[in-house]
Design a protein around this motif. Sequence first.
Motif, mmCIF file in Angstrom:
data_model
loop_
_atom_site.group_PDB
_atom_site.id
_atom_site.type_symbol
_atom_site.label_atom_id
_atom_site.label_comp_id
_atom_site.label_asym_id
_atom_site.label_seq_id
_atom_site.Cartn_x
_atom_site.Cartn_y
_atom_site.Cartn_z
ATOM 1 N N PRO A 72 42.430 -47.751 74.328
ATOM 2 C CA PRO A 72 42.208 -47.176 75.658
ATOM 3 C C PRO A 72 41.025 -47.814 76.385
ATOM 4 O O PRO A 72 40.077 -48.303 75.753
ATOM 5 N N HIS A 73 41.128 -47.814 77.705
ATOM 6 C CA HIS A 73 40.020 -48.184 78.595
ATOM 7 C C HIS A 73 39.582 -49.649 78.472
ATOM 8 O O HIS A 73 38.402 -49.966 78.672
ATOM 9 N N LEU A 74 40.490 -50.545 78.168
ATOM 10 C CA LEU A 74 40.145 -51.964 78.216
ATOM 11 C C LEU A 74 39.966 -52.381 79.679
ATOM 12 O O LEU A 74 40.682 -51.906 80.560
ATOM 13 N N PRO A 75 39.032 -53.293 79.952
ATOM 14 C CA PRO A 75 38.846 -53.769 81.330
ATOM 15 C C PRO A 75 40.116 -54.457 81.852
ATOM 16 O O PRO A 75 40.989 -54.865 81.086
ATOM 17 N N GLU A 76 40.186 -54.624 83.153
ATOM 18 C CA GLU A 76 41.386 -55.155 83.800
ATOM 19 C C GLU A 76 41.450 -56.680 83.810
ATOM 20 O O GLU A 76 42.493 -57.256 84.101
ATOM 21 N N GLY A 77 40.369 -57.367 83.510
ATOM 22 C CA GLY A 77 40.322 -58.819 83.655
ATOM 23 C C GLY A 77 41.215 -59.570 82.677
ATOM 24 O O GLY A 77 41.848 -58.988 81.789
ATOM 25 N N GLU A 78 41.235 -60.884 82.815
ATOM 26 C CA GLU A 78 42.029 -61.757 81.958
ATOM 27 C C GLU A 78 41.447 -61.817 80.548
ATOM 28 O O GLU A 78 40.230 -61.855 80.367
ATOM 29 N N MET A 79 42.330 -61.819 79.542
ATOM 30 C CA MET A 79 41.861 -61.934 78.162
ATOM 31 C C MET A 79 41.665 -63.403 77.800
ATOM 32 O O MET A 79 42.571 -64.218 77.947
ATOM 33 N N LYS A 80 40.470 -63.739 77.348
ATOM 34 C CA LYS A 80 40.161 -65.090 76.901
ATOM 35 C C LYS A 80 40.127 -65.113 75.378
ATOM 36 O O LYS A 80 39.672 -64.161 74.741
ATOM 37 N N VAL A 81 40.592 -66.221 74.805
ATOM 38 C CA VAL A 81 40.708 -66.335 73.353
ATOM 39 C C VAL A 81 40.012 -67.604 72.883
ATOM 40 O O VAL A 81 40.197 -68.676 73.467
ATOM 41 N N ARG A 82 39.228 -67.471 71.825
ATOM 42 C CA ARG A 82 38.580 -68.641 71.222
ATOM 43 C C ARG A 82 38.652 -68.513 69.712
ATOM 44 O O ARG A 82 38.260 -67.495 69.161
ATOM 45 N N GLN A 83 39.162 -69.546 69.046
ATOM 46 C CA GLN A 83 39.209 -69.513 67.593
ATOM 47 C C GLN A 83 37.844 -69.862 67.024
ATOM 48 O O GLN A 83 37.193 -70.795 67.469
ATOM 49 N N PHE A 84 37.421 -69.058 66.055
ATOM 50 C CA PHE A 84 36.176 -69.372 65.367
ATOM 51 C C PHE A 84 36.373 -70.615 64.513
ATOM 52 O O PHE A 84 37.484 -71.035 64.238
ATOM 53 N N SER A 85 35.247 -71.204 64.081
ATOM 54 C CA SER A 85 35.323 -72.388 63.213
ATOM 55 C C SER A 85 36.198 -72.076 62.017
ATOM 56 O O SER A 85 36.121 -70.993 61.445
ATOM 57 N N GLU A 86 37.009 -73.041 61.642
ATOM 58 C CA GLU A 86 38.027 -72.798 60.628
ATOM 59 C C GLU A 86 37.432 -72.764 59.231
ATOM 60 O O GLU A 86 36.736 -73.677 58.815
ATOM 61 N N GLY A 87 37.710 -71.692 58.522
ATOM 62 C CA GLY A 87 37.336 -71.608 57.125
ATOM 63 C C GLY A 87 38.478 -72.096 56.260
ATOM 64 O O GLY A 87 39.339 -72.850 56.704
ATOM 65 N N TYR A 88 38.524 -71.646 55.020
ATOM 66 C CA TYR A 88 39.570 -72.052 54.101
ATOM 67 C C TYR A 88 40.667 -70.999 53.986
ATOM 68 O O TYR A 88 41.575 -71.147 53.191
ATOM 69 N N SER A 89 40.589 -69.904 54.763
ATOM 70 C CA SER A 89 41.514 -68.810 54.528
ATOM 71 C C SER A 89 42.089 -68.278 55.824
ATOM 72 O O SER A 89 42.748 -68.998 56.562
#
Length: 350
Positions: free
Chosen positions: A28-45
């Motif tokens: 509930p109550h998420l803001p209306e703006g665009e969702m941005k996505v960024r992958q964290f540095s890749e681990g082994y799993s």
Amino acid sequence: MSDAIRKTQKTQEVDWQKVERFLRNAIPHLPEGEMKVRQFSEGYSNLTYLLQIEHWEGVLRRPPFGEIPPKAHDMEREFKMLEKVHPVFPLAPEPYVYCEDPEVMDKHFYVMEKKQGIVIDEELPEVYGNPEQAGPVISKNVITTLVQLQAIDYKEAGLAEMGKAEGFMERQVKGWIKRYHHSKTDDVEGLEELEQWLIANIPVNEETTIVHNDFKLNNMVIDEQSPGLATGVLDWELSTIGDPLSDVGSTLAYWGQAEDADIGINIISSQPGFYSRKEFVEEYAKQSGRDMSNINYYLAFGFYKLAGILQQIYYRWEKGEIEDERFRHLNKAVTNLIDMANRTRRGEVL
């Protein structure tokens, strides 16, 4: 990252619009703006992504793309563990929502709180000063945080059903030996002798606590200004209940020193100022009050377990299941870890 990995990821992309629609219905109550996505540095799993919608932030965790072993990468169990742990140990992120609908994503996933701070991995942040200043403070922070986690009454937290304390170390040792041999590639000197010793000397510890099972510096979040303050503990995939000293052994295995051979992971603790493994054990004993007379066993098993983790990754690389060049020389790290485990059981490391 290799071109092969980039190409693979392009053909295995997540439909983030579907994910966003699911989250807006579930949270509930998420803001209306665009969702941005960024992958964290890749681990082994597992794969981990930062989600941002204006001022709101969340972290999504999902298994790797492609086929995965049965019971591995269990996001539902990790989500349920956080539901139990977060109320009694707020450094664990608050879990927001779990999803296993294949119409939303090809694999099950969950979204949790984004902990604010710094994850120390490849280098020490300049704001902390030089290693001689920050090292002792960070070292003590790691130990204090682990002791705090182990002080929680797991029964009161409702975690008794999340694991089986009886026979914990025996299952751990025999389970990791089985995993190692399932993915074995090279013959490693001293392996058979080490495994026989590990089985013959399994300790029986009557004390049971929460066991994180992957407690290490780069699974902690540290305050951006104060290296002595933890703001989060991450990666609860393997957590359970069992022998608290098993976590100490694992942490010490990751706690590299300058004289160590390559063990296949990023090492910060080898810099001047950080506790040595021996100093780490002494401070842990002081804070926890536990008997550390059998710590060589737990550290030897910690090295073996890390060798098993890297061996599984190397096995998949050698078979061509993954094409990341970071993994090409992991077999050398595995050999070094088996040697360090043997040296530990002979009392040559601590």
